[in-house]
Design a protein around this motif. Structure first.
Motif, PDB file in Angstrom:
ATOM      1  N   VAL A 120      92.981 -58.895  36.414  1.00 25.78           N
ATOM      2  CA  VAL A 120      91.675 -58.928  37.163  1.00 25.78           C
ATOM      3  C   VAL A 120      91.965 -59.942  38.321  1.00 25.78           C
ATOM      4  O   VAL A 120      91.701 -59.386  39.682  1.00 25.78           O
ATOM      5  CB  VAL A 120      90.675 -58.854  36.640  1.00 25.78           C
ATOM      6  N   LEU A 155      91.977 -59.155  42.337  1.00 26.67           N
ATOM      7  CA  LEU A 155      91.071 -59.920  43.323  1.00 26.67           C
ATOM      8  C   LEU A 155      91.829 -60.712  44.333  1.00 26.67           C
ATOM      9  O   LEU A 155      91.421 -60.475  45.561  1.00 26.67           O
ATOM     10  CB  LEU A 155      89.882 -60.527  42.603  1.00 26.67           C
ATOM     11  N   CYS A 183      76.180 -54.173  52.041  1.00 27.52           N
ATOM     12  CA  CYS A 183      77.645 -54.217  51.560  1.00 27.52           C
ATOM     13  C   CYS A 183      78.167 -53.783  53.153  1.00 27.52           C
ATOM     14  O   CYS A 183      77.899 -53.028  54.084  1.00 27.52           O
ATOM     15  CB  CYS A 183      77.931 -53.074  50.580  1.00 27.52           C
ATOM     16  N   SER A 199      88.841 -50.044  42.091  1.00 27.33           N
ATOM     17  CA  SER A 199      87.539 -50.629  42.559  1.00 27.33           C
ATOM     18  C   SER A 199      87.213 -51.973  41.861  1.00 27.33           C
ATOM     19  O   SER A 199      87.437 -52.097  40.695  1.00 27.33           O
ATOM     20  CB  SER A 199      86.545 -49.666  42.531  1.00 27.33           C
ATOM     21  N   CYS A 200      86.311 -52.835  42.691  1.00 25.52           N
ATOM     22  CA  CYS A 200      85.836 -53.752  41.975  1.00 25.52           C
ATOM     23  C   CYS A 200      85.027 -53.658  40.627  1.00 25.52           C
ATOM     24  O   CYS A 200      84.670 -54.296  39.930  1.00 25.52           O
ATOM     25  CB  CYS A 200      85.086 -54.882  42.934  1.00 25.52           C
ATOM     26  N   ARG A 201      84.009 -52.530  40.913  1.00 27.67           N
ATOM     27  CA  ARG A 201      83.118 -52.040  40.032  1.00 27.67           C
ATOM     28  C   ARG A 201      84.074 -51.720  38.747  1.00 27.67           C
ATOM     29  O   ARG A 201      83.609 -52.228  37.538  1.00 27.67           O
ATOM     30  CB  ARG A 201      82.621 -50.780  40.345  1.00 27.67           C
ATOM     31  N   LYS A 220      93.272 -58.096  46.826  1.00 24.05           N
ATOM     32  CA  LYS A 220      92.229 -57.473  47.695  1.00 24.05           C
ATOM     33  C   LYS A 220      91.929 -58.590  49.061  1.00 24.05           C
ATOM     34  O   LYS A 220      91.160 -58.115  50.053  1.00 24.05           O
ATOM     35  CB  LYS A 220      91.035 -57.228  47.038  1.00 24.05           C
ATOM     36  N   LYS A 251      87.983 -51.894  50.651  1.00 19.75           N
ATOM     37  CA  LYS A 251      87.546 -53.239  50.566  1.00 19.75           C
ATOM     38  C   LYS A 251      86.122 -53.464  50.865  1.00 19.75           C
ATOM     39  O   LYS A 251      85.757 -53.251  51.832  1.00 19.75           O
ATOM     40  CB  LYS A 251      88.282 -54.328  51.380  1.00 19.75           C
ATOM     41  N   LEU A 292      86.871 -52.905  38.018  1.00 19.99           N
ATOM     42  CA  LEU A 292      87.538 -54.094  37.390  1.00 19.99           C
ATOM     43  C   LEU A 292      86.828 -55.056  36.614  1.00 19.99           C
ATOM     44  O   LEU A 292      87.133 -55.749  35.551  1.00 19.99           O
ATOM     45  CB  LEU A 292      88.176 -55.139  38.601  1.00 19.99           C
ATOM     46  N   ARG A 293      85.536 -55.014  36.848  1.00 18.72           N
ATOM     47  CA  ARG A 293      84.464 -55.585  36.066  1.00 18.72           C
ATOM     48  C   ARG A 293      84.415 -55.027  34.666  1.00 18.72           C
ATOM     49  O   ARG A 293      84.295 -55.704  33.586  1.00 18.72           O
ATOM     50  CB  ARG A 293      83.001 -55.434  36.745  1.00 18.72           C
ATOM     51  N   ASP A 340      91.574 -46.181  39.445  1.00 19.08           N
ATOM     52  CA  ASP A 340      90.389 -45.944  38.499  1.00 19.08           C
ATOM     53  C   ASP A 340      90.603 -44.907  37.564  1.00 19.08           C
ATOM     54  O   ASP A 340      90.441 -45.120  36.331  1.00 19.08           O
ATOM     55  CB  ASP A 340      89.166 -45.888  39.074  1.00 19.08           C
TER      56      ASP A 340
END
Length: 278
Positions: A96, A100, A147, A74-76, A103, A136, A78-79, A36
């Motif tokens: 992206v 994903l 989560c 992180s997925c956060r 991952k 992950k 990637l958004r 990131d």
């Protein structure tokens, strides 16, 4: 190229030309908190050197975007890539989506992909030596906010924790709050031997309180299923952590031994489940 800390020398790197920045960012040995942070630096550098959006998109699409290892972001974050105007939307969507899919792969498939990719120029599936270990995360909104976090540590990473080291995961989020996992080698207070500990911490400092049910599990031989090791509940305030000093209830020597039931193909697989208490 030799190891370089991007955080420590960011001012100097900001002044480098494009080719110099590429050389640094392509390195597997780059010392950086997380991927990131690489993404944030690339945006900062391109916005400084290419103020025109069209030029910036061209440089990111053809050059610097390929230096970012999106599968380890992180997925956060990637958004945020998808919403970022600096990237061509089609280019960003492709990267992206690829991240994903990676991952979602099983760890052994990820290792195969990394091995195949190590001979290419991009190394986008090769993990750098991040200060904060990638995780992950699977999020659930119903019936309660929850989560499930997976943290994998190599045997040599664990061995290097002895006698008093610790390693931190990247941040993950639940209910708008940032959390992290930390693995420790510490002394068992009752038996006076070294052991493996796992802790859950909340990032933000301040007056926020947050009640969480949590459970730690580890993949265990012979079945290689995740077996629960510790569960509890805790009301967090910012900056606090909770966990278990001796997660496996065995001495460090037994935990790290060649016949340890907790390492599969040289990898320790940990899982933490967090649920906001209703």
């Amino acid at each position: 190229m030799s190891s370089l800390s991007l955080n420590r020398f960011q001012e100097e790197v900001m002044k480098l030309p494009l080719a110099g920045v590429e050389a640094i960012l392509f390195s597997d040995d780059l010392q950086i908190a997380s991927e990131d942070a690489v993404y944030d630096f690339v945006l900062k550098w391109t916005r400084t050197h290419y103020p025109q959006i069209e030029e910036r998109r061209e440089i990111l699409g053809s050059r610097l975007g390929r230096c970012i290892r999106f599968p380890f972001m992180s997925c956060r974050k990637l958004r945020k890539v998808l919403a970022c105007n600096d990237f061509d939307h089609e280019f960003a969507s492709k990267l992206v989506l690829e991240a994903l899919f990676y991952k979602a792969e099983a760890p052994h498939r990820q290792r195969t992909q990394a091995a195949e990719d190590s001979s290419s120029t991009s190394h986008r599936f090769v993990e750098r030596a991040y200060k904060y270990r990638p995780v992950k995360v699977v999020d659930f909104g119903l019936p309660r906010q929850q989560c499930v976090v997976y943290l994998d540590l190599k045997r040599e990473e664990c061995a290097n924790l002895f006698p008093s080291g610790r390693v931190y995961s990247q941040a993950f989020h639940l209910g708008g709050q940032g959390f992290f996992l930390s693995a420790h080698c510490n002394m068992d207070q009752q038996s006076s031997f070294h052991c493996f500990g796992l802790f859950l911490g909340m990032q933000e400092k301040g007056s926020v309180t947050f009640a969480v049910d949590y459970e730690f599990a580890a993949r265990t031989k012979p079945g290689e299923e995740y077996v629960s090791k510790y569960k509890g509940n805790y009301t967090f305030t910012g900056g606090k952590a909770v966990g278990y000093r001796n997660l496996f209830a065995i001495p460090w020597t037994s935990f790290i031994a060649e016949d340890s039931p907790y390492f599969t193909n040289g990898m320790l697989h940990l899982r933490a489940e967090l649920t906001i208490k209703s």
